[in-house]
Design an enzyme around this catalytic site. Structure first.
Site, PDB file in Angstrom:
ATOM      1  CB  SER A 182       3.066  -4.754   3.013  1.00 22.25           C
ATOM      2  OG  SER A 182       2.996  -3.752   3.987  1.00 22.25           O
ATOM      3  CG  PHE A 183      -2.767  -3.313   1.589  1.00 22.62           C
ATOM      4  CD1 PHE A 183      -3.972  -3.167   2.255  1.00 22.62           C
ATOM      5  CD2 PHE A 183      -2.767  -3.395   0.199  1.00 22.62           C
ATOM      6  CE1 PHE A 183      -5.169  -3.115   1.532  1.00 22.62           C
ATOM      7  CE2 PHE A 183      -3.940  -3.336  -0.515  1.00 22.62           C
ATOM      8  CZ  PHE A 183      -5.156  -3.211   0.153  1.00 22.62           C
ATOM      9  CG  HIS A 194       8.118  -3.312   4.142  1.00 28.71           C
ATOM     10  ND1 HIS A 194       7.549  -4.203   5.031  1.00 28.71           N
ATOM     11  CD2 HIS A 194       7.082  -2.810   3.407  1.00 28.71           C
ATOM     12  CE1 HIS A 194       6.242  -4.225   4.854  1.00 28.71           C
ATOM     13  NE2 HIS A 194       5.929  -3.399   3.868  1.00 28.71           N
ATOM     14  CG  ASP A 204       9.589  -4.625   7.597  1.00 28.29           C
ATOM     15  OD1 ASP A 204       9.418  -3.402   7.549  1.00 28.29           O
ATOM     16  OD2 ASP A 204       8.814  -5.448   7.071  1.00 28.29           O
ATOM     17  CB  SER A 254      -0.935   0.016   1.221  1.00 24.41           C
ATOM     18  OG  SER A 254      -0.179  -0.011   2.430  1.00 24.41           O
TER      19      SER A 254
END
Length: 282
Positions: A107-108, A256, A228, A38
């Site tokens: 992630s998202f 990340h 991260d 995102s």
């Protein structure tokens, strides 16, 4: 469906019940769907450009721009939440006539993969999540900066520095490129509407209920970068603890951007996981 355009971020397009969706489709075989993160200006291609051709050697690999992101149609006044993203993904799979797929979420996108698997267990075979939101946690300064991005090349460069452990991957040229992607008409407006301050509520909204995750009966590969600064590794450790059929792989000297910073190893790991016998079958 349309033919690909010259811009590599623009792939095919297909109409879903809500929006016309931009996506990439490579390879042949059992389908695996890649769900991006995102960050501002993100697209499926930006997240998965090194993953698509590698996994496509053995599978059909599909990577959509999720609602509100990339080159998928944006509607004025659209409301974005996990229910809408789950519905968009379901409609996208319906449009491609895909009954069941493997999901890989970044992630998202990892949070979306987990929510989708909980709501549509018969449509998911295996799951891979990397640096996933997944569970509730106190929002990090890094994630707050990502979701609170204000458009400028300087701010984009700062975000890229947060994402990557290896600063050699970050350049002024890349910052300029991603700034332009985030500054296309309508993109920043949609992004700003997704995660307005205070942003802890959006972490909580994307989190899955632990009781539901304990009942998740899917093979799950959890991946995290040890360094991260966006999603703490404790989230993935907790996800490992409460899920039944899971394994965790941690990449050292990695932020990340596991799929970019350690692309070859990431692609081998995911490819092997998706093709190996299920636990207890061998």
């Amino acid at each position: 469906m349309n033919a690909p355009a010259s811009n590599p971020e623009i792939g095919l397009s297909v109409a879903t019940p809500t929006v016309t969706t931009n996506y990439h489709d490579q390879g042949a075989g059992d389908p695996v769907v890649l769900l991006h993160g995102s960050g501002p200006g993100v697209s499926a291609w930006a997240n998965w450009r090194l993953t698509l051709p590698a996994l496509a050697k053995q599978r059909r690999v599909i990577a959509p721009d999720l609602a509100g992101f990339g080159f998928t149609e944006r509607q004025d006044g659209a409301h974005y939440d996990i229910d809408g993203w789950v519905a968009h993904l379901a409609g996208f799979l319906d449009a491609l006539e895909l009954d069941a797929v493997d999901l890989v979420g970044n992630s998202f996108g990892g949070a979306l993969a987990l929510h989708f698997a909980l709501r549509y267990p018969n449509r998911v075979r295996r799951l891979v999540v990397m640096g996933a939101v997944g569970l509730s946690f106190p929002i990090t300064d890094g994630l707050d900066a990502v979701w609170g991005y204000q458009p400028s090349v300087e701010n984009m460069r700062k975000l890229l520095d947060i994402f990557a452990y290896n600063r050699e991957l970050v350049s002024d040229e890349l910052a300029e490129l991603r700034f332009k992607a985030a500054n296309r008409p309508g993109v920043q407006e949609a992004f700003a509407a997704m995660f307005p301050a205070p942003r802890q509520r959006w972490v909580d909204a994307l989190a899955c209920a632990e009781d539901e995750l304990r009942e998740l009966d899917k093979e799950l590969l959890i991946i995290h970068g040890r360094d991260d600064d966006v999603i703490p590794m404790s989230v993935s450790l907790r996800l490992l603890e409460i899920t039944q059929r899971s394994q965790l792989h941690v990449f050292g000297r990695c932020g990340h951007w596991v799929q970019i910073e350690h692309a070859d190893r990431f692609n081998r790991l995911v490819g092997d996981f998706l093709s190996e016998p299920a636990m207890g079958d061998a």
